[in-house]
Scaffold this motif. Sequence first.
Motif, PDB file in Angstrom:
ATOM      1  N   PHE A   1       0.827  -1.207   0.000  1.00 49.10           N
ATOM      2  CA  PHE A   1       0.000   0.000   0.000  1.00 49.10           C
ATOM      3  C   PHE A   1       0.862   1.257   0.000  1.00 49.10           C
ATOM      4  N   ASP A   2       0.564   2.157  -0.949  1.00 42.28           N
ATOM      5  CA  ASP A   2       1.164   3.500  -0.964  1.00 42.28           C
ATOM      6  C   ASP A   2       0.200   4.518  -0.381  1.00 42.28           C
ATOM      7  N   GLY A   3      -1.066   4.227  -0.475  1.00 40.77           N
ATOM      8  CA  GLY A   3      -2.141   5.059   0.053  1.00 40.77           C
ATOM      9  C   GLY A   3      -3.354   4.161   0.160  1.00 40.77           C
ATOM     10  N   TRP A   4      -4.428   4.680   0.716  1.00 40.26           N
ATOM     11  CA  TRP A   4      -5.671   3.910   0.748  1.00 40.26           C
ATOM     12  C   TRP A   4      -6.778   4.831   1.219  1.00 40.26           C
ATOM     13  N   ARG A   5      -7.802   4.956   0.372  1.00 39.62           N
ATOM     14  CA  ARG A   5      -8.929   5.825   0.706  1.00 39.62           C
ATOM     15  C   ARG A   5     -10.122   5.044   1.250  1.00 39.62           C
ATOM     16  N   GLY A   6      -9.939   3.751   1.512  1.00 37.35           N
ATOM     17  CA  GLY A   6     -10.960   2.995   2.220  1.00 37.35           C
ATOM     18  C   GLY A   6     -11.771   2.001   1.422  1.00 37.35           C
ATOM     19  N   ASP A   7     -11.543   1.880   0.115  1.00 31.78           N
ATOM     20  CA  ASP A   7     -12.337   0.938  -0.671  1.00 31.78           C
ATOM     21  C   ASP A   7     -12.000  -0.508  -0.312  1.00 31.78           C
ATOM     22  N   ALA A   8     -12.997  -1.376  -0.452  1.00 33.10           N
ATOM     23  CA  ALA A   8     -12.847  -2.794  -0.122  1.00 33.10           C
ATOM     24  C   ALA A   8     -12.343  -3.613  -1.306  1.00 33.10           C
ATOM     25  N   LEU A   9     -12.412  -3.054  -2.505  1.00 33.15           N
ATOM     26  CA  LEU A   9     -11.931  -3.700  -3.731  1.00 33.15           C
ATOM     27  C   LEU A   9     -10.832  -2.832  -4.311  1.00 33.15           C
ATOM     28  N   LEU A  10      -9.656  -3.427  -4.529  1.00 35.68           N
ATOM     29  CA  LEU A  10      -8.494  -2.678  -5.015  1.00 35.68           C
ATOM     30  C   LEU A  10      -7.864  -3.402  -6.193  1.00 35.68           C
ATOM     31  N   GLU A  11      -7.092  -2.646  -6.955  1.00 35.28           N
ATOM     32  CA  GLU A  11      -6.462  -3.204  -8.146  1.00 35.28           C
ATOM     33  C   GLU A  11      -5.002  -2.797  -8.213  1.00 35.28           C
ATOM     34  N   SER A  12      -4.220  -3.664  -8.800  1.00 37.98           N
ATOM     35  CA  SER A  12      -2.878  -3.362  -9.276  1.00 37.98           C
ATOM     36  C   SER A  12      -2.742  -4.235 -10.508  1.00 37.98           C
ATOM     37  N   TYR A  13      -3.023  -3.656 -11.655  1.00 35.12           N
ATOM     38  CA  TYR A  13      -3.179  -4.419 -12.895  1.00 35.12           C
ATOM     39  C   TYR A  13      -2.053  -5.418 -13.074  1.00 35.12           C
ATOM     40  N   PRO A  14      -2.352  -6.651 -13.329  1.00 38.91           N
ATOM     41  CA  PRO A  14      -3.648  -7.257 -13.642  1.00 38.91           C
ATOM     42  C   PRO A  14      -4.309  -7.962 -12.444  1.00 38.91           C
ATOM     43  N   HIS A  15      -3.948  -7.564 -11.220  1.00 40.26           N
ATOM     44  CA  HIS A  15      -4.434  -8.265 -10.034  1.00 40.26           C
ATOM     45  C   HIS A  15      -5.465  -7.433  -9.267  1.00 40.26           C
ATOM     46  N   PHE A  16      -6.332  -8.165  -8.540  1.00 38.07           N
ATOM     47  CA  PHE A  16      -7.344  -7.541  -7.699  1.00 38.07           C
ATOM     48  C   PHE A  16      -7.228  -8.118  -6.297  1.00 38.07           C
ATOM     49  N   VAL A  17      -7.432  -7.279  -5.294  1.00 33.91           N
ATOM     50  CA  VAL A  17      -7.501  -7.735  -3.911  1.00 33.91           C
ATOM     51  C   VAL A  17      -8.758  -7.171  -3.272  1.00 33.91           C
ATOM     52  N   VAL A  18      -9.256  -7.885  -2.273  1.00 33.69           N
ATOM     53  CA  VAL A  18     -10.427  -7.440  -1.522  1.00 33.69           C
ATOM     54  C   VAL A  18     -10.103  -7.524  -0.037  1.00 33.69           C
ATOM     55  N   THR A  19     -10.739  -6.667   0.733  1.00 30.33           N
ATOM     56  CA  THR A  19     -10.570  -6.735   2.179  1.00 30.33           C
ATOM     57  C   THR A  19     -11.216  -8.018   2.693  1.00 30.33           C
ATOM     58  N   GLU A  20     -10.813  -8.431   3.877  1.00 27.01           N
ATOM     59  CA  GLU A  20     -11.397  -9.632   4.494  1.00 27.01           C
ATOM     60  C   GLU A  20     -12.908  -9.489   4.627  1.00 27.01           C
ATOM     61  N   GLN A  21     -13.364  -8.284   4.950  1.00 30.59           N
ATOM     62  CA  GLN A  21     -14.808  -8.051   5.097  1.00 30.59           C
ATOM     63  C   GLN A  21     -15.541  -8.303   3.781  1.00 30.59           C
ATOM     64  N   LEU A  22     -14.999  -7.815   2.675  1.00 33.36           N
ATOM     65  CA  LEU A  22     -15.644  -8.042   1.382  1.00 33.36           C
ATOM     66  C   LEU A  22     -15.540  -9.512   0.981  1.00 33.36           C
ATOM     67  N   ALA A  23     -14.433 -10.165   1.271  1.00 36.08           N
ATOM     68  CA  ALA A  23     -14.296 -11.590   0.957  1.00 36.08           C
ATOM     69  C   ALA A  23     -15.398 -12.386   1.651  1.00 36.08           C
ATOM     70  N   THR A  24     -15.657 -12.070   2.902  1.00 43.35           N
ATOM     71  CA  THR A  24     -16.722 -12.752   3.651  1.00 43.35           C
ATOM     72  C   THR A  24     -18.077 -12.490   3.014  1.00 43.35           C
TER      73      THR A  24
END
Length: 140
Positions: free
Chosen positions: A31-54
């Motif tokens: 992470f370089d920054g984070w404005r709070g979204d639960a779905l994030l990208e770093s092309y071509p990959h996607f990550v989700v917070t544990e809360q969104l995964a659940t």
Amino acid sequence: MTEYYSVEPEVAGRATVERRAGSRPTLTYVFDGWRGDALLESYPHFVVTEQLATELDRARLDGYEFGPATTEASETFRRLYPDQTPPSCRWLRVDGEPGRDDVGTDADGVLVVSEDALDRIERVGFDNYGSCTRYDPDGE
């Protein structure tokens, strides 16, 4: 008929994938920054917070599986958010077909989600995305 949306999530850092013989690949999201979204990208990959995964697992959506992910804070992140740590995340490994499965990627690697998936993503936190438009399989 289900509606589908092309989504370009917040880019909060960079991802690398480590592959070791005999074990599943692991994604590290720095992470370089984070404005709070639960779905994030770093092309071509996607990550989700544990809360969104659940939330996604509860909904029994298709077109993805979760892989292991670790998160780290860059120097920039620590300077910008001295009292914060990056959230725990899971690697959203997309294997669905866009416009058919709940989660897929188009030919350009853009994430395509069903209305049901988008509702759940928005419920957990999705305010800082790059774009979110109705998916057009013909590209028009």
